[in-house]
Design a protein around this motif. Structure first.
Motif, short mmCIF file in Angstrom:
data_model
loop_
_atom_site.label_atom_id
_atom_site.label_comp_id
_atom_site.label_asym_id
_atom_site.label_seq_id
_atom_site.Cartn_x
_atom_site.Cartn_y
_atom_site.Cartn_z
N GLY A 291 -12.00 9.06 2.74
CA GLY A 291 -11.34 9.53 1.52
C GLY A 291 -11.72 10.93 1.08
O GLY A 291 -11.21 11.43 0.08
N GLN B 208 -1.68 12.00 8.15
CA GLN B 208 -2.14 11.68 9.52
C GLN B 208 -1.73 10.27 9.92
O GLN B 208 -1.33 10.02 11.06
CB GLN B 208 -3.66 11.78 9.61
CG GLN B 208 -4.26 13.12 9.36
CD GLN B 208 -5.77 12.99 9.15
OE1 GLN B 208 -6.40 12.03 9.55
NE2 GLN B 208 -6.34 13.99 8.51
N PRO C 152 -15.64 15.15 7.18
CA PRO C 152 -16.93 15.15 7.89
C PRO C 152 -16.76 15.17 9.41
O PRO C 152 -17.69 15.53 10.12
CB PRO C 152 -17.60 13.85 7.42
CG PRO C 152 -16.55 13.03 6.78
CD PRO C 152 -15.47 13.96 6.33
N TYR C 153 -15.59 14.81 9.90
CA TYR C 153 -15.36 14.82 11.35
C TYR C 153 -14.53 16.04 11.78
O TYR C 153 -14.19 16.15 12.97
CB TYR C 153 -14.64 13.53 11.78
CG TYR C 153 -15.48 12.31 11.48
CD1 TYR C 153 -16.44 11.88 12.38
CD2 TYR C 153 -15.33 11.63 10.28
CE1 TYR C 153 -17.24 10.78 12.09
CE2 TYR C 153 -16.13 10.53 9.98
CZ TYR C 153 -17.09 10.12 10.89
OH TYR C 153 -17.88 9.05 10.59
N VAL D 247 -12.29 7.70 9.69
CA VAL D 247 -12.90 6.46 9.19
C VAL D 247 -12.40 6.13 7.78
O VAL D 247 -12.96 5.27 7.11
CB VAL D 247 -14.44 6.56 9.20
CG1 VAL D 247 -14.97 6.66 10.61
CG2 VAL D 247 -14.91 7.74 8.35
#
Ligand code: SF4
Ligand code: SF4
Length: 507
Positions: free
Chosen positions: A80, A103, A156-157, A77
């Motif tokens: 950052g 990525q 976070p993912y 998303v």
């Protein structure tokens, strides 16, 4: 390649996100593999004419085979959180060395060819064509990633840039755009048995020399056997342990531990390499072919236990993949693996890391040490990425952090950890892992070592640290090379079993 003057960047007084220098490392490319090196591994010798079709076909194949790759490409998303977590970005300031940007080099192509939005509104979703310029960027920046996985700890993912890097390298190999360093080494392993291309006679000679040296030093006939049938333990260790300094000091230490424990053991010429660069290039076929040598050797010698020496990524491969790759360890269910497991001792963990083995002996009181023998050393410990973030040790969580430190504290009196945000699962890469340990990438290596060097400088200033222990052959080789750029002595790096070797009492 034009001559590049290599200098270490200055330390950052406050570790803040550096000012961006777009394109700073765009011209940095490791040497390409030649036709023979490529062909030996079954890859095209040079860039194929229809490279774009081949690259997209390979990407389609990987997306089909690896669900995680598609998830990683779909789920970012752009929050950052990972931007300032890569040592190469911190050292080079090149924005394409930010994990998210690395990525995006692949994500933008994925969106263009594999998503509806990217086909219809490419500009709106950051999709771009696969051009020769893009391919060149992939080559540059996927070989400026050490696949250390630090960035994934902060995402976070849980997006793992290393997997995207591996996929990028796999596609590059498929179109005939391979890297000399990694692919040449894999070829040597297939031909000779180890990364350094050391033949059996040279190994035997070295081991005999070690026996003579240890006898002269200690008065004890410690053995360093090669290809010994019927030995209980097969030790798989990086080939650098046979010759390079400081690596060989740890090999001396392993031998002393086996001697003190009264256990028969052997090294093997056909499997005289723990490293498995198949992982670095993302190739399952190479990963498996290299790992199969270990099974063949274990069967040939009839050993009961397989122990892995001080090598970071080798331990990740052994710990995480050997069971399903070649049937060493719990979990594999194919008939061959089941039979193979019966030959190995079911009462012990297969495979075992040498640190697990030594720590178990220490805990049971089976080893004795003169800790004062290490009093000239004020020690810190560098966690190697693949051990820290890709494996475990012992029976409890975080054993991979605790066991090496427990060993150090058992054999030495002076130990200080580096800053908490730079160790354990948040450890900074040495800067030379994952296929970067080549002189043509020295500039990247020196710059990428910056965060680790800053943390080291801190414990040097605060505690007088003069020895950084580690359990990885690549870390040892990388630090030996880059420490002088930061005005440290190259001799201040060494292995955990080097410390064991210094303090152990032999009978
Ligand atoms: S080198 Fe490590 S931190 Fe940097 S992008 Fe690659 S995996 Fe992430
Ligand atoms: S932390 Fe994860 S989601 Fe956020 S930008 Fe980085 S890769 Fe994307």
């Amino acid at each position: 390649m034009a001559h590049v003057e290599v200098t270490a960047p200055p330390y950052r007084t406050i570790p803040i996100i550096p000012a961006l220098e777009p394109g700073a490392m765009a011209g940095t490319k490791s040497f390409l593999a030649n036709e023979k090196i490529q062909n030996d591994l079954g890859f095209p010798g040079t860039l194929v004419e229809n490279w774009k079709d081949v690259a997209l076909d390979k990407m389609r194949e990987l997306l089909g085979k690896q669900r995680s790759l598609q998830v990683f490409l779909d789920s970012c998303v752009h929050c950052g959180a990972c931007t300032d977590k890569c040592h190469y970005f911190l050292g080079t300031h090149d924005p394409l060395n930010m994990p998210v940007a690395r990525q995006d080099l692949m994500r933008s192509v994925y969106r263009r060819y594999f998503t509806v939005a990217g086909r219809v509104f490419p500009k709106l979703v950051g999709a771009r064509d696969l051009t020769r310029e893009t391919l060149d960027q992939w080559y540059s920046y996927y070989y400026q990633c050490s696949e250390c996985r630090r960035c994934s700890v902060f995402c976070p993912y849980g997006i793992d840039t290393a997997e995207i890097t591996m996929a990028g390298r796999e596609i590059l190999d498929a179109v005939g755009y391979g890297q000399k360093y990694t692919n040449e080494i894999i070829g040597k392993v297939h031909r000779v048995g180890n990364n350094l291309g050391l033949p059996e006679a040279a190994l035997a000679d070295t081991l005999q020399g070690l026996e003579e040296d240890v006898l002269a030093d200690t008065g004890v006939p410690v053995r360093y056997p090669l290809n010994e049938k019927g030995a209980e333990v097969l030790l798989i260790t990086p080939s650098a342990d046979f010759f390079a300094e400081p690596h060989v000091e740890s090999l001396i230490g392993y031998g002393k531990v086996f001697h003190a424990a009264g256990v028969s053991w052997t090294l093997a010429s056909f499997a005289s390499e723990a490293a498995n660069f198949g992982m670095f290039i993302g190739s399952y076929e190479q990963l498996r072919k290299i790992a199969l040598r270990i099974r063949e050797t274990a069967l040939e010698l009839g050993v009961k236990r397989i122990i892995v020496g001080e090598c970071g990524h080798a331990w990740r491969v052994a710990y995480s993949f050997w069971n399903t790759l070649v049937g060493i360890g719990a979990g594999a269910t194919d008939p061959y693996a089941v039979e193979f497991q019966k030959m190995l001792d079911p009462k012990v963990k297969q495979p075992t890391h040498i640190c697990e083995y030594t720590w178990d002996l220490i805990r049971r009181g089976a080893l004795r040490f003169d800790k004062e023998a290490n009093d000239h050393r004020i020690i810190t410990f560098h966690d190697s990425c693949n051990v820290a973030r890709g494996s475990g040790m012992g029976d409890t969580p975080y054993g991979q952090f605790e066991i090496p430190r427990n060993i150090i504290r058992s054999v030495a009196n002076h130990f200080y950890d580096m800053a908490p945000e730079t160790i354990n699962e948040r450890t900074f890469c040495c800067g030379g892992g994952g296929g970067i340990l080549t002189d043509d990438l020295l500039d990247v290596r020196v710059k990428g070592a910056l965060p680790r060097m800053e943390a080291l400088q801190q414990v040097v200033d605060e505690h007088g640290v003069n020895f950084m222990a580690t359990i990885c052959a690549i870390c040892k080789a990388q630090f030996t090379k880059v420490l002088p750029y930061y005005k440290f002595k190259m001799s201040m790096v060494g292995g955990v079993h080097q410390l064991v070797s210094t303090a152990i009492r032999l009978k």
